[in-house]
Design a protein around this motif. Structure first.
Motif, PDB file in Angstrom:
ATOM      1  N   HIS A  13       0.647  -1.240   0.115  1.00 15.47           N
ATOM      2  CA  HIS A  13       0.044   0.022   0.180  1.00 15.47           C
ATOM      3  C   HIS A  13       0.865   1.210  -0.059  1.00 15.47           C
ATOM      4  CE1 HIS A  13      -3.185   2.585   0.817  1.00 15.47           C
ATOM      5  NE2 HIS A  13      -2.723   3.153   1.837  1.00 15.47           N
ATOM      6  N   LEU A  14       1.798   1.306   0.923  1.00 13.12           N
ATOM      7  CA  LEU A  14       2.543   2.527   1.139  1.00 13.12           C
ATOM      8  C   LEU A  14       3.419   2.631  -0.123  1.00 13.12           C
ATOM      9  CD1 LEU A  14       3.739   2.149   4.692  1.00 13.12           C
ATOM     10  CD2 LEU A  14       2.156   3.934   3.809  1.00 13.12           C
ATOM     11  N   LEU A  15       4.154   1.838  -0.637  1.00 13.84           N
ATOM     12  CA  LEU A  15       5.007   1.796  -1.854  1.00 13.84           C
ATOM     13  C   LEU A  15       4.156   1.977  -3.397  1.00 13.84           C
ATOM     14  CD1 LEU A  15       7.792  -1.030  -1.391  1.00 13.84           C
ATOM     15  CD2 LEU A  15       8.019   1.731  -0.871  1.00 13.84           C
ATOM     16  N   THR A  16       3.107   1.582  -3.242  1.00 12.97           N
ATOM     17  CA  THR A  16       2.071   1.929  -4.519  1.00 12.97           C
ATOM     18  C   THR A  16       1.887   3.579  -4.428  1.00 12.97           C
ATOM     19  OG1 THR A  16       1.227  -0.071  -4.363  1.00 12.97           O
ATOM     20  CG2 THR A  16      -0.232   1.575  -5.573  1.00 12.97           C
ATOM     21  N   ARG A  17       1.669   4.101  -3.068  1.00 10.90           N
ATOM     22  CA  ARG A  17       1.571   5.385  -3.158  1.00 10.90           C
ATOM     23  C   ARG A  17       2.670   6.190  -3.394  1.00 10.90           C
ATOM     24  NH1 ARG A  17      -1.015   6.511   2.773  1.00 10.90           N
ATOM     25  NH2 ARG A  17      -0.578   8.593   2.016  1.00 10.90           N
ATOM     26  N   TYR A  18       3.700   5.755  -3.087  1.00  9.50           N
ATOM     27  CA  TYR A  18       5.027   6.441  -3.365  1.00  9.50           C
ATOM     28  C   TYR A  18       5.476   6.145  -4.809  1.00  9.50           C
ATOM     29  CZ  TYR A  18      10.033   7.353  -3.066  1.00  9.50           C
ATOM     30  OH  TYR A  18      11.407   7.928  -3.555  1.00  9.50           O
ATOM     31  N   PHE A  19       5.357   5.385  -5.331  1.00 10.84           N
ATOM     32  CA  PHE A  19       5.697   5.312  -6.723  1.00 10.84           C
ATOM     33  C   PHE A  19       4.669   5.784  -7.687  1.00 10.84           C
ATOM     34  CE2 PHE A  19       8.217   1.537  -5.407  1.00 10.84           C
ATOM     35  CZ  PHE A  19       9.507   1.975  -5.824  1.00 10.84           C
ATOM     36  N   VAL A  20       3.541   5.842  -7.310  1.00 13.59           N
ATOM     37  CA  VAL A  20       2.555   6.729  -8.106  1.00 13.59           C
ATOM     38  C   VAL A  20       2.779   8.108  -7.881  1.00 13.59           C
ATOM     39  CG1 VAL A  20       0.125   7.243  -8.417  1.00 13.59           C
ATOM     40  CG2 VAL A  20       0.862   4.926  -8.108  1.00 13.59           C
ATOM     41  N   GLY A  21       3.210   8.337  -6.633  1.00 13.36           N
ATOM     42  CA  GLY A  21       3.216   9.978  -6.313  1.00 13.36           C
ATOM     43  C   GLY A  21       4.530  10.469  -6.911  1.00 13.36           C
ATOM     44  N   LEU A  22       5.383   9.612  -6.989  1.00 13.51           N
ATOM     45  CA  LEU A  22       6.859   9.854  -7.787  1.00 13.51           C
ATOM     46  C   LEU A  22       6.725  10.063  -9.324  1.00 13.51           C
ATOM     47  CD1 LEU A  22       9.876  10.411  -7.365  1.00 13.51           C
ATOM     48  CD2 LEU A  22      10.061   7.663  -7.820  1.00 13.51           C
ATOM     49  N   LEU A  23       5.830   9.198  -9.660  1.00 12.29           N
ATOM     50  CA  LEU A  23       5.674   9.198 -11.147  1.00 12.29           C
ATOM     51  C   LEU A  23       4.991  10.654 -11.509  1.00 12.29           C
ATOM     52  CD1 LEU A  23       5.503   7.871 -13.908  1.00 12.29           C
ATOM     53  CD2 LEU A  23       3.534   6.882 -13.410  1.00 12.29           C
ATOM     54  N   LEU A  24       3.955  10.971 -10.760  1.00  4.25           N
ATOM     55  CA  LEU A  24       3.256  12.122 -10.991  1.00  4.25           C
ATOM     56  C   LEU A  24       3.922  13.395 -10.757  1.00  4.25           C
ATOM     57  CD1 LEU A  24       0.376  13.940 -11.202  1.00  4.25           C
ATOM     58  CD2 LEU A  24       0.102  13.692  -8.585  1.00  4.25           C
TER      59      LEU A  24
ATOM     60  N   PRO B  99       7.361  17.235  -0.499  1.00  5.06           N
ATOM     61  CA  PRO B  99       6.814  16.944   0.794  1.00  5.06           C
ATOM     62  C   PRO B  99       5.733  15.913   0.818  1.00  5.06           C
ATOM     63  CG  PRO B  99       7.369  19.453   0.415  1.00  5.06           C
ATOM     64  CD  PRO B  99       7.594  18.769  -0.896  1.00  5.06           C
ATOM     65  N   ILE B 100       5.083  16.244  -0.337  1.00  5.24           N
ATOM     66  CA  ILE B 100       3.446  15.190  -0.238  1.00  5.24           C
ATOM     67  C   ILE B 100       4.262  13.898  -0.709  1.00  5.24           C
ATOM     68  CG2 ILE B 100       1.632  14.924  -1.700  1.00  5.24           C
ATOM     69  CD1 ILE B 100       1.359  17.980  -2.184  1.00  5.24           C
ATOM     70  N   ILE B 101       5.153  13.713  -1.676  1.00  7.89           N
ATOM     71  CA  ILE B 101       5.509  12.676  -2.231  1.00  7.89           C
ATOM     72  C   ILE B 101       6.352  11.792  -1.159  1.00  7.89           C
ATOM     73  CG2 ILE B 101       6.926  11.283  -3.696  1.00  7.89           C
ATOM     74  CD1 ILE B 101       4.214  12.507  -4.888  1.00  7.89           C
ATOM     75  N   SER B 102       7.532  12.440  -0.488  1.00  9.77           N
ATOM     76  CA  SER B 102       8.614  12.055   0.344  1.00  9.77           C
ATOM     77  C   SER B 102       7.837  11.593   1.652  1.00  9.77           C
ATOM     78  CB  SER B 102       9.510  12.384   0.322  1.00  9.77           C
ATOM     79  OG  SER B 102      10.131  12.595  -1.141  1.00  9.77           O
ATOM     80  N   SER B 103       6.865  12.260   2.161  1.00  8.73           N
ATOM     81  CA  SER B 103       6.697  12.114   3.618  1.00  8.73           C
ATOM     82  C   SER B 103       5.245  11.630   3.541  1.00  8.73           C
ATOM     83  CB  SER B 103       6.543  13.802   4.318  1.00  8.73           C
ATOM     84  OG  SER B 103       5.757  14.788   3.578  1.00  8.73           O
ATOM     85  N   LYS B 104       4.130  12.250   2.925  1.00  5.19           N
ATOM     86  CA  LYS B 104       2.695  11.806   3.133  1.00  5.19           C
ATOM     87  C   LYS B 104       2.334  10.361   2.451  1.00  5.19           C
ATOM     88  CE  LYS B 104       0.937  16.486   3.580  1.00  5.19           C
ATOM     89  NZ  LYS B 104      -0.329  17.541   3.244  1.00  5.19           N
ATOM     90  N   SER B 105       3.209  10.511   1.228  1.00  2.13           N
ATOM     91  CA  SER B 105       2.748   8.995   0.753  1.00  2.13           C
ATOM     92  C   SER B 105       3.465   7.828   1.362  1.00  2.13           C
ATOM     93  CB  SER B 105       3.297   9.117  -0.720  1.00  2.13           C
ATOM     94  OG  SER B 105       4.823   9.110  -0.704  1.00  2.13           O
ATOM     95  N   VAL B 106       4.433   8.003   2.317  1.00  2.00           N
ATOM     96  CA  VAL B 106       5.129   6.918   3.218  1.00  2.00           C
ATOM     97  C   VAL B 106       4.849   7.194   4.714  1.00  2.00           C
ATOM     98  CG1 VAL B 106       6.685   6.203   1.529  1.00  2.00           C
ATOM     99  CG2 VAL B 106       7.483   8.096   2.817  1.00  2.00           C
ATOM    100  N   ASN B 107       4.070   8.284   4.882  1.00  2.00           N
ATOM    101  CA  ASN B 107       3.783   8.612   6.228  1.00  2.00           C
ATOM    102  C   ASN B 107       4.997   8.755   7.105  1.00  2.00           C
ATOM    103  OD1 ASN B 107       1.196   8.511   5.707  1.00  2.00           O
ATOM    104  ND2 ASN B 107       0.767   6.093   6.394  1.00  2.00           N
ATOM    105  N   SER B 108       6.042   9.422   6.778  1.00  2.00           N
ATOM    106  CA  SER B 108       7.240   9.892   7.278  1.00  2.00           C
ATOM    107  C   SER B 108       7.451  11.452   7.477  1.00  2.00           C
ATOM    108  CB  SER B 108       8.498   9.143   6.878  1.00  2.00           C
ATOM    109  OG  SER B 108       8.283   7.709   6.728  1.00  2.00           O
TER     110      SER B 108
END
Length: 363
Positions: A204-215, A302-311
């Motif tokens: 779940h977290l990595l899906t959010r991260y990679f999709v966010g990174l692509l965006l 900040p959205i990609i690196s922190s919110k997408s992986v909750n860090s």
């Protein structure tokens, strides 16, 4: 009582262990290409998850049809990039292959003299310094030709790799539930729930991260392209794409991209007047890229690196910095995904540990 037989048996077991470990490492080294294919396929699977869920839940596609549609979508995207960029790259490679390297050296010296004259450097003879240091004699401008040709050769050999990756990705997407059920049978009963929960959260977290990174890369690419088009840069699509891809490398990538954009802008204008055309346009492009990076650093990252992986952003910065110092650029690229995986695993297996509970409170 320790006997000679016990000692010899221990030595033999140690040697056997070392041999087994060596054999395993050698085997992994020999199949490193397959491991890379598996990693790329896994990343594509994570990126594709939102699309697959949409196809299954909203359009009621079956597993096979959803997987095939997703693979077709990836193929169409790659084909689009090929039609956009390969002709431009080939034309640049042809230009470089026909380039007179001696003339390019003369233009390099001429550009240096223009810089010296423009900034009125009177006490430093850069031309003399270059000659004394024999820097220009060491510069092998034909390297660029060989470099482009090697890239083209690499791209030509990627066909089999792409077929392999898409084949693996198809079954990763199609048989996700089958793999999960097989994992339940293999895993030890005592830790089965913890391991499966870890896999679900990581997915779940990595899906959010990679999709966010692509965006994020898409947004940066569009902004870079706008800057380059505004200032009439040749091959704006290629330059914007290369500089956007460099943003995958945290912190350092955007700096390299800005320098690359400046250099390519100057090279594309060789023969123009340095003071009135080359220097102003290069400065404008660099300023434009810095503005894009400011937007990216304060909004996208900040959205990609922190919110997408909750860090926390500071947490992400420190782990990226440590990974970069320890493992170089590759470490910086994989720092966030690997750190996220470790946090999830630690929370599942050591939830009562105070340090773990503090680090994973947002997961």
């Amino acid at each position: 009582m320790i006997t000679s037989k016990t000692i010899s048996n221990g030595i033999l077991r140690a040697l056997a262990t070392i041999l087994i470990i060596t054999a395993v490492l050698y085997f992994l080294y020999e199949i490193q290409t397959v491991i890379v294919y598996l990693c790329i396929s896994l990343i594509l699977c994570l990126i594709a998850n939102p699309l697959v869920l949409f196809l299954k839940n909203k359009l009621k596609f079956g597993n096979s049809l959803a997987a095939a549609t997703t693979i077709l979508f990836f193929i169409l995207i790659i084909t689009g990039f090929i039609f956009l960029f390969v002709p431009l790259i080939i034309s640049q490679a042809n230009n470089l292959s026909l380039l007179d390297t001696h003339k390019l050296q003369e233009q390099f010296i001429s550009t240096e003299q223009s810089i010296e004259s423009y900034f009125n450097i009177q006490h430093v003879d850069l031309n003399k310094m270059l000659k004394d240091s024999k820097v220009t004699s060491m510069l092998d401008f034909s390297y660029f030709t060989r470099f482009i040709n090697s890239i083209l050769g690499f791209v030509a050999d990627m066909g089999m790799g792409m077929v392999s990756v898409f084949f693996i990705t198809f079954f990763f997407i199609k048989d996700q539930e089958l793999f999960k059920s097989q994992a339940r049978e293999i895993l030890p009963d005592s830790n089965e729930d913890k391991i499966l929960n870890s896999i679900t959260k990581i997915n779940h977290l990595l899906t959010r991260y990679f999709v966010g990174l692509l965006l994020q890369l898409t947004v940066v690419f569009i902004l870079y392209l706008i800057v380059l088009v505004i200032f009439g840069n040749k091959n704006a699509l290629v330059i914007a794409f290369l500089c956007a891809i460099l943003n995958v490398i945290p912190y350092i990538g955007p700096i390299i991209g800005t320098v690359l954009a400046g250099i390519l802008t100057m090279i594309s204008m060789i023969g123009s007047d340095f003071q009135t055309e080359i220097l102003p346009r290069t400065i404008y492009v660099i300023i434009g890229f810095l503005i894009v990076q400011a937007i990216d650093n304060n909004v996208s990252q900040p959205i990609i690196s922190s919110k997408s992986v909750n860090s926390h952003p500071l947490e992400i910065f420190l782990i990226t910095l440590i990974s970069g110092i320890t493992f170089g650029i590759v470490g910086m690229v994989i720092a966030v995904p690997v750190f996220t995986m470790l946090k999830v695993i630690l929370k599942e297996f050591f939830p009562e540990n105070k340090i773990v509970s503090v680090l994973t409170e947002r997961i």
